[in-house]
Design a protein around this motif. Structure first.
Motif, PDB file in Angstrom:
ATOM      1  N   SER A 159       0.832  -1.217   0.000  1.00 22.08           N
ATOM      2  CA  SER A 159       0.000   0.000   0.000  1.00 22.08           C
ATOM      3  C   SER A 159       0.860   1.259   0.000  1.00 22.08           C
ATOM      4  O   SER A 159       2.013   1.247   0.436  1.00 22.08           O
ATOM      5  CB  SER A 159      -0.917  -0.003   1.225  1.00 22.08           C
ATOM      6  N   ASP A 160       0.281   2.342  -0.499  1.00 19.08           N
ATOM      7  CA  ASP A 160       0.981   3.621  -0.467  1.00 19.08           C
ATOM      8  C   ASP A 160       1.073   4.089   0.989  1.00 19.08           C
ATOM      9  O   ASP A 160       0.078   4.081   1.719  1.00 19.08           O
ATOM     10  CB  ASP A 160       0.222   4.661  -1.293  1.00 19.08           C
ATOM     11  N   GLY A 161       2.285   4.455   1.414  1.00 12.96           N
ATOM     12  CA  GLY A 161       2.466   4.879   2.801  1.00 12.96           C
ATOM     13  C   GLY A 161       2.657   3.738   3.767  1.00 12.96           C
ATOM     14  O   GLY A 161       2.561   3.928   4.988  1.00 12.96           O
ATOM     15  N   HIS A 206       6.489   4.051  -3.304  1.00 15.12           N
ATOM     16  CA  HIS A 206       5.332   3.686  -2.483  1.00 15.12           C
ATOM     17  C   HIS A 206       5.245   4.540  -1.217  1.00 15.12           C
ATOM     18  O   HIS A 206       4.383   4.282  -0.363  1.00 15.12           O
ATOM     19  CB  HIS A 206       5.395   2.204  -2.109  1.00 15.12           C
ATOM     20  N   ASN A 207       6.105   5.546  -1.122  1.00 11.46           N
ATOM     21  CA  ASN A 207       6.103   6.424   0.059  1.00 11.46           C
ATOM     22  C   ASN A 207       6.200   5.631   1.366  1.00 11.46           C
ATOM     23  O   ASN A 207       5.486   5.888   2.340  1.00 11.46           O
ATOM     24  CB  ASN A 207       4.850   7.311   0.078  1.00 11.46           C
TER      25      ASN A 207
END
Length: 305
Positions: A159-161, A206-207
């Protein structure tokens, strides 16, 4: 008629006397044989006791080897080596530590003959940072570093973050970041190598947010982070196996296997300690290699010179 009866009685008496004499001789012979057997058994027992006493005396003459180690797999491997060393006359004493600092400090101080918990890059970094004088004297095994699932279980669908926990010591953090790069999650700056930190991340599509923790603490935050990168020994302590539970690992034929081999370490000047040399020989023996392979099923790999 009377003469005949008397003669018959005399013959009977003589026969009985003869039989009694035969019985007495047989009993005496049996008794003598029994005594000879008892003497032989006593002599044999005495010889055995003498041999055992001599063997014990020889065993007790070689001394003690003191080793500081982390518990899994190092102390377990040392426990497997202990009876083999005992047969050679060495008393191996193992003290377990739960961190990566004290085992080096106690060897530097001369309180222990050796330690067994670290790889060479960590050793070199420790010497540089602490001013210690520790040297590796034997390559024993390799523990593949692994990426383990936390609240997420698919690296391809990260997931992003997302948050990833990594060890915070210099060499193991770099190793973790290199593994993440190998799996396409980040890109490091050119030349970052085995001293990379999160500051050396050039691309982070993906940060990912990184949680940097002391290596022994990383497994404890698995329920709170998306993924975690664990050292092999701490993964084992957490009940995890690199071959069955990790989503990605360093390969056994990689450069990492050679770079991050776990070693026996002594204080400089003690490289020729007879007890430590005996320890290294046993740890590199086929018997211990078999123990490692059978026990850890690929999560710990014997080093092949």
């Amino acid at each position: 008629m009377k003469k005949s009866v008397v003669a018959t009685l005399l013959a009977a008496v003589l026969a009985i006397g003869t039989l009694s004499a035969c019985g007495s001789s047989a009993e005496q012979a049996a008794s003598a044989a029994s005594e000879e057997t008892a003497v032989a058994a006593t002599e044999a027992a005495a010889e055995t006791e003498t041999a055992e006493t001599e063997a014990t005396a020889e065993t007790e003459s070689k001394g003690t080897i003191t080793v500081a180690a982390t518990s899994v797999p190092h102390a377990e491997i040392l426990e497997a080596a202990k009876p083999i060393l005992a047969e050679q006359g060495w008393d191996l004493q193992i003290t377990e530590f739960q961190d990566y600092v004290q085992p080096n400090e106690v060897v530097e101080a001369g309180d222990f003959d050796a330690n067994y918990f670290q790889h060479v890059p960590y050793l070199d970094s420790f010497n540089e940072e602490k001013g210690t004088h520790l040297v590796a004297v034997g390559n024993i095994h390799y523990e593949p570093l692994g990426i383990y699932p936390g609240t997420e279980s698919d690296l391809n669908a990260i997931s992003d973050g997302a948050t990833i926990a990594v060890p915070n010591d210099t060499t193991n953090e770099a190793r973790a970041l290199l593994l993440l790069q190998d799996n396409g999650l980040i890109t490091l700056k050119d030349g970052a190598g085995i001293e990379a930190t999160v500051k050396d991340i050039a691309e982070n599509p993906h940060n990912i947010k990184f949680t940097e923790l002391e290596a022994a603490q990383v497994s404890r935050v698995l329920p709170e982070v998306s993924f975690a990168v664990l050292n092999g020994n701490y993964a084992l302590e957490a009940g995890l196996n690199a071959q069955t539970d990790a989503l990605a690992t360093e390969t056994s034929d990689s450069e990492a296997a050679k770079t991050y081999v776990n070693v026996i370490v002594v204080k400089e000047g003690n490289e020729n300690n007879e007890g430590v040399k005996a320890l290294v020989d046993v740890l590199k023996s086929d018997e211990i290699k078999k123990f490692i392979n059978d026990t850890y099923q690929g999560s710990v790999v014997p080093f092949e010179d």
